[in-house]
Motif scaffolding. Structure first.
Motif, short mmCIF file in Angstrom:
data_model
loop_
_atom_site.label_atom_id
_atom_site.label_comp_id
_atom_site.label_asym_id
_atom_site.label_seq_id
_atom_site.Cartn_x
_atom_site.Cartn_y
_atom_site.Cartn_z
N ARG A 42 0.85 -1.20 0.00
CA ARG A 42 0.00 0.00 0.00
C ARG A 42 0.88 1.24 0.00
N THR A 93 0.48 5.74 0.41
CA THR A 93 -0.37 6.73 1.07
C THR A 93 -0.28 8.05 0.33
N HIS A 102 -4.63 11.48 5.21
CA HIS A 102 -3.89 10.36 4.63
C HIS A 102 -4.87 9.38 3.98
N THR A 157 -4.99 5.87 2.03
CA THR A 157 -4.19 4.67 1.76
C THR A 157 -4.75 3.94 0.54
#
Length: 858
Positions: free
Chosen positions: A211, A213, A227, A229
Motif C-alpha cells: 500500500r 499513502t 492520509h 491509503t
C-alpha cells in the motif's frame, strides 16, 4: 496668526469627530473576518450595545448589478424581521443581527455591512467573508508494461478545491525512493477553484509494500493533513525447488523430475534443461500443477535414460536479478556381483573364485540359500537355472533366496547359475550344490548359545555364538525396520562338533532405543532359540554458541563459534542467517579439527565470520545434526544492533593566538577516513587519533592554526568510509570587529487614523562595522549616557494631513538629550519599527530623529 488659529480649530474638530466615531464603534460588536466553506453554514455576528433606540437594522452588501449600490439581505424594518436572500436566516432581534448564512456559491465571498439606524444617524461597520471550497479526493491504480517491466501508476486527485490543495506521497511513512517517479498536474478554473493531480509510478518488482499513502493538505478537510491509503500489487520471489524420484507404472519404472516455484507473485517461468533432450523427447511427459501461488512442472522419462546426467531447472521471475538454477544429478546405477549369504553351507575346500560351492545333506528340510546382490540399483530381479535348464520341481527363487521346499534329494545336486538384473545392468554367480547322502547319527548335541558385545571406535560389535553342536546350527539376525549393518559368519569344527559364529556391527547408540534378535535354529529345538540385544539411546550432544569481534582493514567482523561435545561419531554443523542458510559471498566459515577423547566423546567446532555492519541485529543459528538426535538441533544467538554514526565539526580557542578545528567520528562496524579540505600552502598542524571499543571506532582529526590564517573562512571536513560513502561537514571561523561606527536613530511621534487616535513612538538602531561579518557584528550594551551632540529636525512623510497640527510637545525629545534611554525603553515596552519598511502607518508618521555617533573597538 489667523492661519494658525484655523489650523488649531480644524485639528480640534477632527479630534472630536474621531472620538465620536470611536464611541459609536465601541457600541457595536462584530466579527471582522469570517471564513466559510462552500456548502456549509456560518454565523455572521453583529450586535448593538449602545443606549440609543434602534429603528431599523439590516445586513447589506454591494449590488453586483448596480455600481455603488447596496442591497439589503436580512434585518428588521418597522420592528418586523425580514429576509430577502434564501441563504440568510432572520436576525435574533432588532439589536442583535446575528444570522446563520448558507454558503451556497463562491460568489458569496466579499464585504458585508451591518447597519443600525436611529432617528438621528446610522451606525455601520463591515466584515469580510472569505469562502473556501473543500476538494473531493479520488484515487485510482492502473497497470502497464514497458520493455517487459511491469509498472503501476497510482493517481491521487484533489478536485475543485480553494485554495489549491497540496499532495505528496508516503510509502511506509517515508517519501518514495528514486525508483519511483511523481508527476504533478494543476488545473485552475475561472470560479477560483483548482484541481491538483499527482501520479506516482513505480516498477512493481521493486515495490515491497502492498500500500501507498496519498497525503492531502487543505484547510477545509476535517483533518488538515488527510492520509488516503491505496492498495497496490506487490511481487514476491518464489521458493524454487527441484526433486527427483522413481515411480513404477505398469511394471515399468520412470524418473520423475519436479521443478517447483511456490509462494511467488506473479507466476514464475520454469524450463527444464536435459543433456540429451532429443533422445528422450518422444518419451517425455509433462505435468503442470498450477495453484494460486504455486507452479510445479514435472517431467517423466524411462528410468534407463539419462543415468548419471545433470538435470537443471531454470526459473525466471521479476524479483530475481538473474535466472535461478537448480541442478540435480541422476544416479549412475551398477551391479557388480552376486554373493552367497549362507556361510554355514559353504564348502571351504573350494578355492575357485568363479564358483561358490554349497554342501547340503540329504533329507534336509526347509533349505534356503541366501544371495546378496552387490550394487546400488533401486531394485532387481533374480533368475536361477540349473545346468542351463529350468529349476527342478520344488526349487524356486523367492526374492533373493533360492528355496528348496521339500527334503533335499540327491537329484538336487548340480551346477546352478543365478543372475540379478536391472534393465541393462547384470551380475551372476555359479553355485555348485553338492548333496551328501544321509548318514544316521547316533548322537545329537544342542548348541551352547552365547552373546558377546564389545564397543570399539564408536561402533558396537555383537557376536552371536552357537558352539559345540551336532549337527551344525543355523544362526541369523532379526533387525528393526530401517536398521542395517555389516555382518559376517564363521564355522569351526572340533571333535565332531561344530561352532557357528555370526558378528553384527552397528553404531554404539542411536536416537531411539533399538531391539534386535539373534535366531539360532537347530534340529534339537522345537522352535528356534532367540536372544535379544538392546541398542541404547545416545546421550544428547552439548551445544554452546558464543560470539566475539575483530577488525580487519577498517571493517569490524563478528566471529560466531559453535562447539558440540557428543559421543562418536562427530556431529555435523551447518549455519543459517535469519530465515536463510549462510551465504559464502558475505560470510567465511572456519571449520575446526575434531578432538577425540579417551572416554569416547568427540568435540567439533565451527566458526562463522561475518561483516558486523551487514548482519547487525540478525539471528545467527547453529544447526547440529548427530546420531543421537531425532532431528537437527538449533542454537541461535542475536547479534547486537549497531548505533547510527555520529559526526561533528567545531572550532575552539586553543590559546591567545592559536585556534583548534576538531573533526570527530563515532560509529559501529566501519571506520571512517577523515581529512580536512584546506587551501594550498596551509601552515597549520594536523593530528589524527583513532581507537576501537569492541565494534565501535572513535576517530578524531584536529587542525591547529593561527586565527589570522582562516579568520572569517569556512573549514570543511570530509568523511569517507570503507564503502565509498562521502559526507562533508563545514564549520565557520568567526571574524571579529576591530573598529565600528554605531548609530542610534530615534524616530519621533506621529498619529494614526481612527479608531486608534493616539500617538506612537518608534526606536531604530543601525550598526555599521568595518572588516566584520554580518552575522558576527558585536552588539554594544551599557548604561544610558548623555548625548554629546544632537540634531533635531522635523518633517511629515507622505504629505501633510488635514487637521494635523505641529504643536506636539517637544518635551519627550528634549528629555532624551539628557538621558539616552527613554522610560518606555527601560521597561522593554517600546515598539520598534524599521524605517524604510513601507506601509501605511510609516507613511503617516511625523518623525523626529536624534543622531548619536560613538566609536568602539573590539
Amino acid at each position: 496668526m489667523g492661519c494658525s488659529g484655523l489650523l488649531i480649530l480644524g485639528f480640534v474638530l477632527n479630534v472630536s469627530h474621531c472620538l465620536d466615531m470611536l464611541d459609536m464603534e465601541e457600541d457595536m460588536e462584530i466579527d471582522r473576518n469570517v471564513t466559510g466553506i462552500l456548502g456549509e453554514d456560518i454565523f455572521l455576528r453583529c450586535q448593538y450595545l449602545g443606549q440609543n433606540d434602534i429603528t431599523d437594522a439590516s445586513w447589506k452588501r454591494p449590488d453586483s448589478r448596480i455600481k455603488r449600490s447596496m442591497k439589503k439581505l436580512t434585518g428588521y424594518k418597522n420592528n418586523k424581521a425580514f429576509s430577502k436572500d434564501p441563504d440568510f436566516s432572520t436576525p435574533a432581534s432588532l439589536t442583535n443581527l446575528t444570522v446563520k448564512m448558507r454558503v451556497s456559491t463562491l460568489e458569496a465571498q466579499g464585504e458585508y455591512t451591518c447597519v443600525f439606524a436611529t432617528d438621528e444617524e446610522e451606525i455601520t461597520n463591515s466584515m469580510f467573508l472569505t469562502v473556501l471550497a473543500r476538494p473531493d479526493i479520488h484515487t485510482e491504480v492502473t497497470e502497464d508494461t514497458d520493455n517487459a517491466t511491469h509498472y503501476q501508476s497510482v493517481t491521487c486527485s484533489a478536485t475543485n478545491g480553494k485554495p489549491v490543495a497540496l499532495i505528496r506521497w508516503e510509502i511506509n511513512g517515508s517519501p518514495p525512493t528514486d525508483n519511483s517517479s511523481v508527476e504533478m498536474r494543476n488545473t485552475s478554473y475561472t470560479n477560483g477553484t483548482a484541481t491538483v493531480t499527482s501520479i506516482l509510478r513505480f516498477p512493481t518488482h521493486l515495490q515491497d509494500q502492498d500500500r501507498v499513502t496519498c497525503v492531502v493538505q487543505h484547510p477545509t478537510l476535517p483533518d488538515p493533513t488527510t492520509h488516503v491509503t491505496v492498495g497496490v500489487e506487490t511481487f514476491m520471489a518464489p521458493n524454487v525447488t527441484i526433486e527427483t524420484y522413481l515411480v513404477l507404472e505398469d511394471g515399468e519404472e520412470f524418473w520423475v523430475v519436479t521443478c517447483g516455484a511456490a509462494g511467488g507473485r506473479p507466476r514464475a517461468d520454469i524450463t527444464l534443461v536435459l543433456l540429451n533432450r532429443e533422445a528422450s523427447s518422444m518419451l517425455q511427459k509433462e505435468v503442470v500443477m498450477d495453484a494460486a501461488d504455486t507452479l510445479v512442472r514435472s517431467y517423466r522419462f524411462p528410468a534407463e535414460l539419462h543415468e548419471g546426467e545433470n538435470i537443471t531447472c531454470l526459473f525466471d521471475h521479476p524479483k530475481f536479478p538473474h535466472r535461478e538454477l537448480r541442478t540435480t544429478t541422476l544416479p549412475a546405477f551398477y551391479l557388480s556381483a552376486v554373493r552367497l549369504l549362507n556361510p554355514g553351507l559353504t564348502d571351504r575346500s573350494n578355492k575357485s573364485q568363479a564358483v561358490e560351492s554349497v554342501v547340503l545333506e540329504e533329507g534336509q528340510s526347509k533349505t534356503t540359500i541366501g544371495l546378496k546382490v552387490v550394487g546400488d540399483v533401486p531394485r532387481y530381479s533374480i533368475v536361477c537355472t540349473k545346468e542351463e535348464q529350468s529349476l527342478p520341481e520344488g526349487v524356486e527363487v523367492i526374492g533373493s533366496v533360492l528355496t528348496l521346499q521339500g527334503p533335499v534329494e540327491l537329484y538336487h545336486a548340480g551346477l546352478y547359475e543365478c543372475e540379478a538384473s536391472y534393465y541393462s545392468h547384470r551380475a551372476s554367480v555359479l553355485l555348485n550344490i553338492t548333496v551328501n547322502p544321509q548318514v544316521k547319527q547316533s548322537v545329537t548335541v544342542p548348541p551352547s548359545i552365547r552373546i558377546d558385545v564389545q564397543d570399539r571406535l564408536g561402533n558396537r560389535f555383537i557376536e552371536c555364538l552357537a558352539a559345540d553342536s551336532v549337527p551344525i546350527a543355523n544362526v541369523s539376525w532379526v533387525l528393526p525396520e530401517g536398521v542395517s549393518g555389516p555382518s559376517w559368519s564363521s564355522l569351526t569344527s572340533h571333535n565332531g562338533t561344530h561352532s557357528v559364529s555370526s558378528v553384527l556391527v552397528l553404531p554404539a547408540c542411536s536416537a531411539q532405543e533399538l531391539n534386535m534378535e539373534c535366531v539360532i535354529d537347530h534340529s534339537v529345538f522345537v522352535l528356534p532359540e532367540r536372544r535379544q540385544i538392546t541398542l541404547p539411546v545416545c546421550a544428547p550432544p552439548n551445544i554452546t554458541i558464543q560470539s566475539s569481534s575483530e577488525w580487519e582493514e577498517d571493517v569490524a567482523y563478528t566471529l560466531v563459534q559453535c562447539t558440540v561435545d557428543s559421543v562418536g561419531p562427530a556431529a555435523t554443523i551447518s549455519w543459517s542467517l535469519g530465515d536463510r542458510d549462510s551465504d559464502n559471498s558475505t560470510s567465511q566459515l572456519k571449520e575446526g579439527q575434531e578432538q577425540h577423547h579417551a572416554n569416547g566423546s568427540v568435540t567439533v567446532c565451527s566458526v562463522l565470520r561475518l561483516p558486523t555492519s551487514m548482519f547487525s541485529g540478525q539471528n545467527v543459528t547453529c544447526v547440529v545434526d548427530q546420531l543421537g538426535l531425532e532431528r537437527p538441533e538449533r542454537r541461535g544467538i542475536l547479534l547486537r544492533g549497531l548505533e547510527s554514526p555520529v559526526m561533528r565539526v567545531f572550532v575552539a580557542r586553543q590559546s591567545r593566538s592559536l585556534w583548534l578545528a576538531v573533526c570527530e567520528y563515532r560509529g559501529d562496524g566501519i571506520r571512517a577516513h577523515l581529512s580536512w579540505v584546506l587551501p594550498d600552502n596551509t601552515t597549520g598542524h594536523i593530528s589524527f587519533r583513532s581507537g576501537y571499543e569492541g565494534v565501535r571506532v572513535l576517530t578524531n582529526l584536529t587542525y591547529e592554526f593561527p586565527l589570522a590564517l582562516h579568520e572569517g573562512q569556512d573549514l570543511t571536513c570530509l568523511f569517507q568510509n570503507h564503502h565509498g560513502l562521502k559526507e562533508r561537514r563545514t564549520v565557520h571561523v568567526p571574524r571579529y570587529c576591530n573598529d565600528g561606527l554605531h548609530r542610534l536613530l530615534l524616530l519621533g511621534c506621529g498619529h494614526l487614523d481612527p479608531p486608534h487616535c493616539h500617538f506612537v513612538c518608534f526606536l531604530y538602531i543601525r550598526s555599521r562595522c568595518h572588516w566584520c561579518d554580518e552575522h558576527h557584528c558585536p552588539i554594544i550594551t551599557g548604561s544610558c549616557g548623555k548625548i554629546r551632540q544632537a540634531n533635531l529636525e522635523s518633517k511629515i512623510n507622505g504629505g501633510d494631513r488635514p487637521g494635523s497640527k505641529k504643536r506636539e510637545s517637544l518635551a519627550p525629545l528634549t528629555s532624551l538629550t539628557q538621558d539616552l534611554c527613554s522610560p518606555e525603553l527601560r521597561k522593554g515596552k517600546a515598539a520598534v519599527t524599521v524605517p524604510g519598511g513601507g506601509g501605511q502607518e510609516y507613511n503617516q508618521l511625523l518623525s523626529y530623529s536624534i543622531v548619536i555617533d560613538a566609536r568602539s573597538t573590539v
